[in-house]
Each structure stands twice: as C-alpha cells, then as structure tokens.
Write an enzyme that holds these catalytic residues in place. Sequence first.
Site, PDB file in Angstrom:
ATOM      1  N   HIS A  19       0.718  -8.535 -17.520  1.00  0.00           N
ATOM      2  CA  HIS A  19       2.101  -8.842 -17.919  1.00  0.00           C
ATOM      3  C   HIS A  19       2.777  -9.784 -16.926  1.00  0.00           C
ATOM      4  O   HIS A  19       3.312 -10.834 -17.308  1.00  0.00           O
ATOM      5  CB  HIS A  19       2.896  -7.538 -18.016  1.00  0.00           C
ATOM      6  N   GLU A  20       2.724  -9.429 -15.657  1.00  0.00           N
ATOM      7  CA  GLU A  20       3.415 -10.223 -14.642  1.00  0.00           C
ATOM      8  C   GLU A  20       2.745 -11.586 -14.438  1.00  0.00           C
ATOM      9  O   GLU A  20       3.423 -12.559 -14.116  1.00  0.00           O
ATOM     10  CB  GLU A  20       3.480  -9.453 -13.318  1.00  0.00           C
ATOM     11  N   HIS A  23       4.399 -14.152 -16.730  1.00  0.00           N
ATOM     12  CA  HIS A  23       5.642 -14.709 -16.185  1.00  0.00           C
ATOM     13  C   HIS A  23       5.337 -15.685 -15.048  1.00  0.00           C
ATOM     14  O   HIS A  23       5.913 -16.778 -14.963  1.00  0.00           O
ATOM     15  CB  HIS A  23       6.540 -13.586 -15.661  1.00  0.00           C
TER      16      HIS A  23
END
Length: 424
Positions: A19-20, A23
Amino acid sequence: MLVAIITFIIVFGLIVLVHEFGHYYWAKKSGILVRQFSIGMGPKLVSYTKNHTLYTIRLLPLGGYVMLAGAEDDDEELKPGTIVGLQLDSQGKVIQIDNSQKENNADLIPLQVAQSDLQKELYLEGYVSGDDQNLQRYIVDHDATIIDESGSEMQIAPLDVQFNSASLLNRFLTNLAGPFNNLVFGIIVYIISAFLIGGPLSSGNKLGEIQAHSPAANAQLQPGDQILQVETKKVTNWDQLAQAIAQRPGKATTLTIRKADHKVQKITVKPKTVKNGKDTIGQIGIMPQRNHQFGPTLKYGFTSAFNSMGIIVNALKRMVSGGFNINQLGGPVAIYSQTSQVAAMGYKQVIIFIAWLSINLGIMNLLPIPALDGGKLLLNIVEAIRRKPVSQKTEIIVNLVGVVFLLGLMIAVTWNDIMRFFIK
C-alpha cells in the site's frame, strides 16, 4: 502461538508495504519529496537514508506511512535567535543546517539566525558567532539537509517539491496509488494461489483433495478415485455424490469406487455428523477434482479476486442499508485471530488470506471518509469541479474530524474484538 505472531507480522507488514509503496512510487514519479517511508508504528528499530528519504521499520506492526513534504504539518522555518551550524560547499552555498543543539563543531559555521526562507528564496541571514554587528546572508542549496533538534536529518522542502505544488492529476494519482496497489496485488496473489491449489472445481464424481484424518482418508480413498455408487444409488456428478453422502450422517455406508488403475472395488465409510444450520448432514472429507489447465486456472484466479471484491462491496452496502453493527468490522485483533486460524491450515490458505486482506484494505481505503485515501480523493475531485483547491483551513478541519472519527472507531472495534475473541 509463535507461528501465528510471525505470520501476522509478515501478512500485515507485506500488505502495508504494498500500500505505502504505491503512494511512495507515484510521489517520486511526480517530483514530490518523500521525507520518510515507514513500515510499522512507534519507536524506530532500523533506519536507513537514501536519496533524501528516510526508510524505517518500527516496533509496532500495526500500519505504516509515507511522509510527503507539504502534505504533513511541516515546520522547517528557523526562529530568529536560533543558533545553528552551517556546512558550506566549495561555492559557499549551505548544504547542511545543524539545528540539533549539540556541542560546537569546528567544521561548521555557527550562525545566530535573524531570518530565513527555506521554501521560496532559499536563504539564511544572521550573525556569525563573535560578530553581532555584520549581518551575513547565505544562499541555501535546493537539496540542502537540516538536522532537527532530535538529531534526525532530512532534506529541506522548497515549494517545487512539495505535495501541493504537484499537478492535480499527480496528487490524485498519488492518493489513489496505495489502494490501487492493494487491489492489483490481491488479484495477482489470487492468481498465484489458483496455480498452487488448482483451478475451478470439477462437476464430475472424481476426487480431488482428501481432508487429513477424515473418514475418506481413513478408508484409504485417494485423489483421482471416482465414486460410482453410494449404497445402491448411482452417482454421475458431484451434486449427486454430495447429496447421497449428506443423507447418511453417522451411518456405515458402502461406496463403489473406480481406482486410478481402473479397478472397481467397494469400501465402507462412516460419514461424520455435521450441523448445517438446522439440518444434520453427513460428510466424509472429500473435495472435487480441480482443473489444472492454464487457461481455466488463470480465469479462476481472476474470478476469485473479483468475487472477493463483490462480497466486500455487498457487505458495505448491507452495513449502510441494514443498520450498522460493530461486529461487522474487525481491527488488528480480529486480523490476528483470523491469521492464527489460517496459519494452522497451511501456507496455501495463508496466501489466499493475504489476497483477501489486500483487496479488503484497498476497498476500505477508497471509502470517502476524511483522513482515508478515499477522503483525499474526494477533495481532489471537489477541487477539479471548483477549479480551485479547498482552503487549507477547511482541509485541516475535515481531516481532523476524520482522524477523530477513525481513532474513536478503531478503539471501539479493537475493544469489541478483544471481547469477542479473547474474553468469552
């Protein structure tokens, strides 16, 4: 228990990392300065700095974050009167500002700051120690670093590398990239699991997986065996087979089977008694054979992923339309409990659980709740419609409300999970 804890850390850490990284990757691609990439929360265990980004692994495996310049509450400006140490390059530009208040370093120029601008004009003005009459002005390099009072070093954030200076499209994609990564990762892992376990279940009467220590295993039934008859009832497909066995809970049952060498023989099994709602049925611990061909298996992986998405979306719809029930939600405690159960089933089930959890996290993060990625995306859409950004004050208030709401919900869900799973 140790296996469950290790599995939980790996599963949760992997999904947060995916997920990170979404970003992080799109922020870097958009020219946004990524100050920190952290897996876990709380005190740092390991840290490493490369290309102006601090990479950390933290003690508590309960999440992670990517800190973007300008997207957080950055406060880099040095207050007048602050004593800092300056390191200059060969052309006299400041390449490092030491604000850690440590002992004097003879290699640094001590400066009492009068005023500074580390975002627009990039300069420092002040008095060099021992000379409080002559105001000195130093140009600060675009990629200079600053050591804060805790001793952590980070790059300064000129306006051009701040989050809000990126185009609306790049900000939108940076916010979207985390959930998007989770959805794509979930699909990929479902496909991998399909090739590990097998493709779609066959509708025929040949046996696939045999459950360990089941009546079928005790009767020496093996994958590839074909059940032709249950007592006197002939069966030609799986529905007929399952129904015939379900009607004989706890009763000695004669099966006519065709072995892999085509020999036909009869064996006797005693189906175990299983509760199925209000009914009692018989089961012997068998699964249908799976299709292992490439095309059907690949399609089965995709289908499994999109079926999971549908289940999660429908569950959210029921929560909205049918009334909220906190038992429908689960936090880290619930995930740990589920991980513990799945770990006991073997690594293949853990892989499926990773896929499901990743898709779940991706969809939940797309909900238009302030402080979640979905809330940030909603603000981006509002900005696109209005053709001007939401005021910083409004955005701060909206995010604060979201943080308070999510924090309260997390506490309530965690307490409810503890009561459900550990205090019976």
